[in-house]
Scaffold this active site. Sequence first.
Site, PDB file in Angstrom:
ATOM      1  N   MET A 176       0.841  -1.199   0.000  1.00 23.86           N
ATOM      2  CA  MET A 176       0.000   0.000   0.000  1.00 23.86           C
ATOM      3  C   MET A 176       0.875   1.247   0.000  1.00 23.86           C
ATOM      4  SD  MET A 176      -2.788   1.129   2.908  1.00 23.86           S
ATOM      5  CE  MET A 176      -1.598   1.560   4.189  1.00 23.86           C
TER       6      MET A 176
ATOM      7  N   ASP B 114       0.084   5.776  -1.136  1.00 12.91           N
ATOM      8  CA  ASP B 114      -0.728   6.970  -0.857  1.00 12.91           C
ATOM      9  C   ASP B 114      -2.207   6.705  -0.525  1.00 12.91           C
ATOM     10  OD1 ASP B 114       1.621   7.808  -2.067  1.00 12.91           O
ATOM     11  OD2 ASP B 114       0.644   8.673  -3.819  1.00 12.91           O
TER      12      ASP B 114
END
Length: 531
Positions: free
Chosen positions: A56, A58
């Site tokens: 993961m 932003d």
Amino acid sequence: MMDRLIPISLILLSTLTHVFAQSSTTAPVPTGIPIQGDYTGPLRPRVHYSPPKGFMNDPNGLFKDSNGTWHLYYQYNPTDVVAGNQHWGHATSPDLYTWTNQPIALFPPNSTSGVFSGSIVTDPGNTSGFFPNTTNGVVAIYTLNTPEKQTQEIAYSFDDGYTFTPYAGNPVLDVNSKQFRDPKVVRYGDNWVMVIAFAAEYVIGIYTSPDLKTWTHASNVSHVGFLGVQYECPNLVELPIRSGDNSSNGRGADEEKGWVLTISINPGAPLGGSITQYFPGEFNGTHFTPHDGATRLSNFGKDDYAGQFFYNQSVSIGWASNWEYTNLVPTAKEGWRSSMTLPRENYLVDTGVKGWELVQEIYDLQPIVSNNLTSSRNLVNTSQEVGFGDGNGTAVYFDLNITLPTNITFSPYASINFTFSTASSGEQLKGGYILAGATPYTIWVDRGKTNGFEYPLFTEKFSASQLKPAQRIQGIIDKSLSEIYVDNGALVGTVDVYPTAPFTKLSVGTGDLPEGSNVSLEVWELKDTWA
Ligand SMILES: *[C@@H]1O[C@H](CO)[C@@H](O)[C@H](O)[C@H]1NC(C)=O
Ligand SMILES: *[C@@H]1O[C@H](CO)[C@@H](O)[C@H](O)[C@H]1NC(C)=O
Ligand SMILES: *[C@@H]1O[C@H](CO)[C@@H](O)[C@H](O)[C@H]1NC(C)=O
Ligand SMILES: *[C@@H]1O[C@H](CO)[C@@H](O)[C@H](O)[C@H]1NC(C)=O
Ligand SMILES: *[C@@H]1O[C@H](CO)[C@@H](O)[C@H](O)[C@H]1NC(C)=O
Ligand SMILES: *[C@@H]1O[C@H](CO)[C@@H](O)[C@H](O)[C@H]1NC(C)=O
Ligand SMILES: *[C@@H]1O[C@H](CO)[C@@H](O)[C@H](O)[C@H]1NC(C)=O
Ligand SMILES: *[C@@H]1O[C@H](CO)[C@@H](O)[C@H](O)[C@H]1NC(C)=O
Ligand SMILES: *[C@@H]1O[C@H](CO)[C@@H](O)[C@H](O)[C@H]1NC(C)=O
Ligand SMILES: *[C@@H]1O[C@H](CO)[C@@H](O)[C@H](O)[C@H]1NC(C)=O
Ligand SMILES: *[C@@H]1O[C@H](CO)[C@@H](O)[C@H](O)[C@H]1NC(C)=O
Ligand SMILES: *[C@@H]1O[C@H](CO)[C@@H](O)[C@H](O)[C@H]1NC(C)=O
């Protein structure tokens, strides 16, 4: 699995050109069902969001839907634990702490393209024309990255942001650039306003639109603050203005507001790698003008990037990592990489001689505060120790309120310290507040006494100084991540930390404080939001 060398080349690729490598795996990406995750690993945060598996970065598309549910989307590689193969992952929450993973929301059209960062707006007035019969229309605005260029696309949702249909007329903004990305859209009067990075030209473009489909260039903000190597993920937001001495008080109905532009830079942050800078200023619908020439950073640690504000809210979340080492950190052995920061309630304060500053309070923790571990009304020149988590650790929050006599010269040893320790391995995350010395009134954190991750750029010590002594220090340890908030968020430090055994003990103490000081301490266990 990827070769050990590949993540390093990926870092270079992603930092220099922001072209993520596409996934080397052929694993299919699940559609229509949430990806399952194992949240029991020893490094898994309990109250900070982390993805079920994979990588993961932003936060994207943050918004609160018509039912009051908070939506977090994020840059997501569902097929590997390094950046690449960018999708929009999705999770929802009633309280910004307790998250439910949802099916992936946005998919790239083919294997050579990626859905990069962007934002979401709600369109109750049907300005877009997508929503003939509903007032809960949702539109995502994002960058489509292809080998040829980066263009801006939109997709709309009739079901509060769970599923999206790409607009048939995409792209909605194409300037024939390979470095043009991360649109963040807000409402101003009767218009939509987009801020977007011309990443390699150190320009934030401001565009306006009546309908989210046709965009007109309005102005540029060029070469402000630290340039780093690239500009990314701008945000433009109107925030409440509050008095600095009344930071925790309620707000008036007719409160004043002020604008802030944030720009994330990567690499080339003052502490290395990636960071977010902000510029309080004036915005009139087409032009943004900073109030002064100063560059202000949103964090004194190294692990807070690409922060985004929820649409039409003063609440934000950042990505709690740094591109210098994010593709290397040891959580990969648990099948995932990266967490988000805590949610924060933001406002502006006119500090006087230092000008306007952003204050980032911890968003209401009450829903996840659990057991009272210990407390003290008089922690002056003494210390308190408490164990937690039955050997496996858990998330813990401490709160210190500090009253010090004014007009006093502090002893050179006057200090407040906190230490999180592991049970057997002797690892520690240490921090404290120094009231004396060459740089008085300084918060510091040291993650160097942990053994789970060694890397030259994984800097160990962080600090920040203030003009006046702190009145409050709040801290959270959450397995592989710690956050320190001074004076209700006037200073924030976000620090990833990788011990080889769980933290299970906290010690807090003060020393050499003068007569007349008062320090109160509370330590709370936080709920395990993934239990
Ligand atoms: C949101 O609220 C509406 C109206 O109450 C309801 O029909 C809908 O199912 C809700 N959506 C979700 C995702 O809960
Ligand atoms: C992938 O999709 C993009 C965007 O629609 C398009 O420009 C590109 O030509 C496609 N590539 C392939 C190999 O089909
Ligand atoms: C929404 O916009 C579409 C396209 O302009 C229009 O056909 C429709 O009547 C509008 N609906 C409402 C309720 O405004
Ligand atoms: C909107 O309402 C009209 C009239 O009831 C109906 O004909 C149309 O199919 C509806 N459109 C959608 C998208 O539900
Ligand atoms: C805005 O900045 C972009 C990117 O550098 C540039 O191409 C464009 O000409 C600028 N527009 C104006 C009006 O300055
Ligand atoms: C703080 O709030 C109180 C009550 O609203 C007000 O009287 C006081 O002037 C405020 N202090 C500052 C420094 O603004
Ligand atoms: C906004 O500010 C710019 C630059 O100062 C100015 O040219 C423009 O006229 C202003 N627009 C409005 C609506 O005041
Ligand atoms: C926490 O528990 C201790 C002892 O059980 C008690 O003295 C103290 O008042 C409690 N603190 C709070 C804030 O509830
Ligand atoms: C600690 O973690 C281990 C391994 O996950 C688990 O077997 C054990 O039940 C946990 N103990 C407690 C007290 O939660
Ligand atoms: C601190 O000392 C200065 C200079 O002596 C004085 O002007 C000020 O009023 C004092 N402040 C307090 C809070 O005592
Ligand atoms: C706080 O930590 C510093 C640095 O480790 C140490 O010098 C000091 O004695 C500590 N103070 C207290 C009160 O524990
Ligand atoms: C610190 O002060 C705040 C109010 O400003 C209060 O909510 C909190 O409970 C206090 N914490 C401690 C440890 O006294």
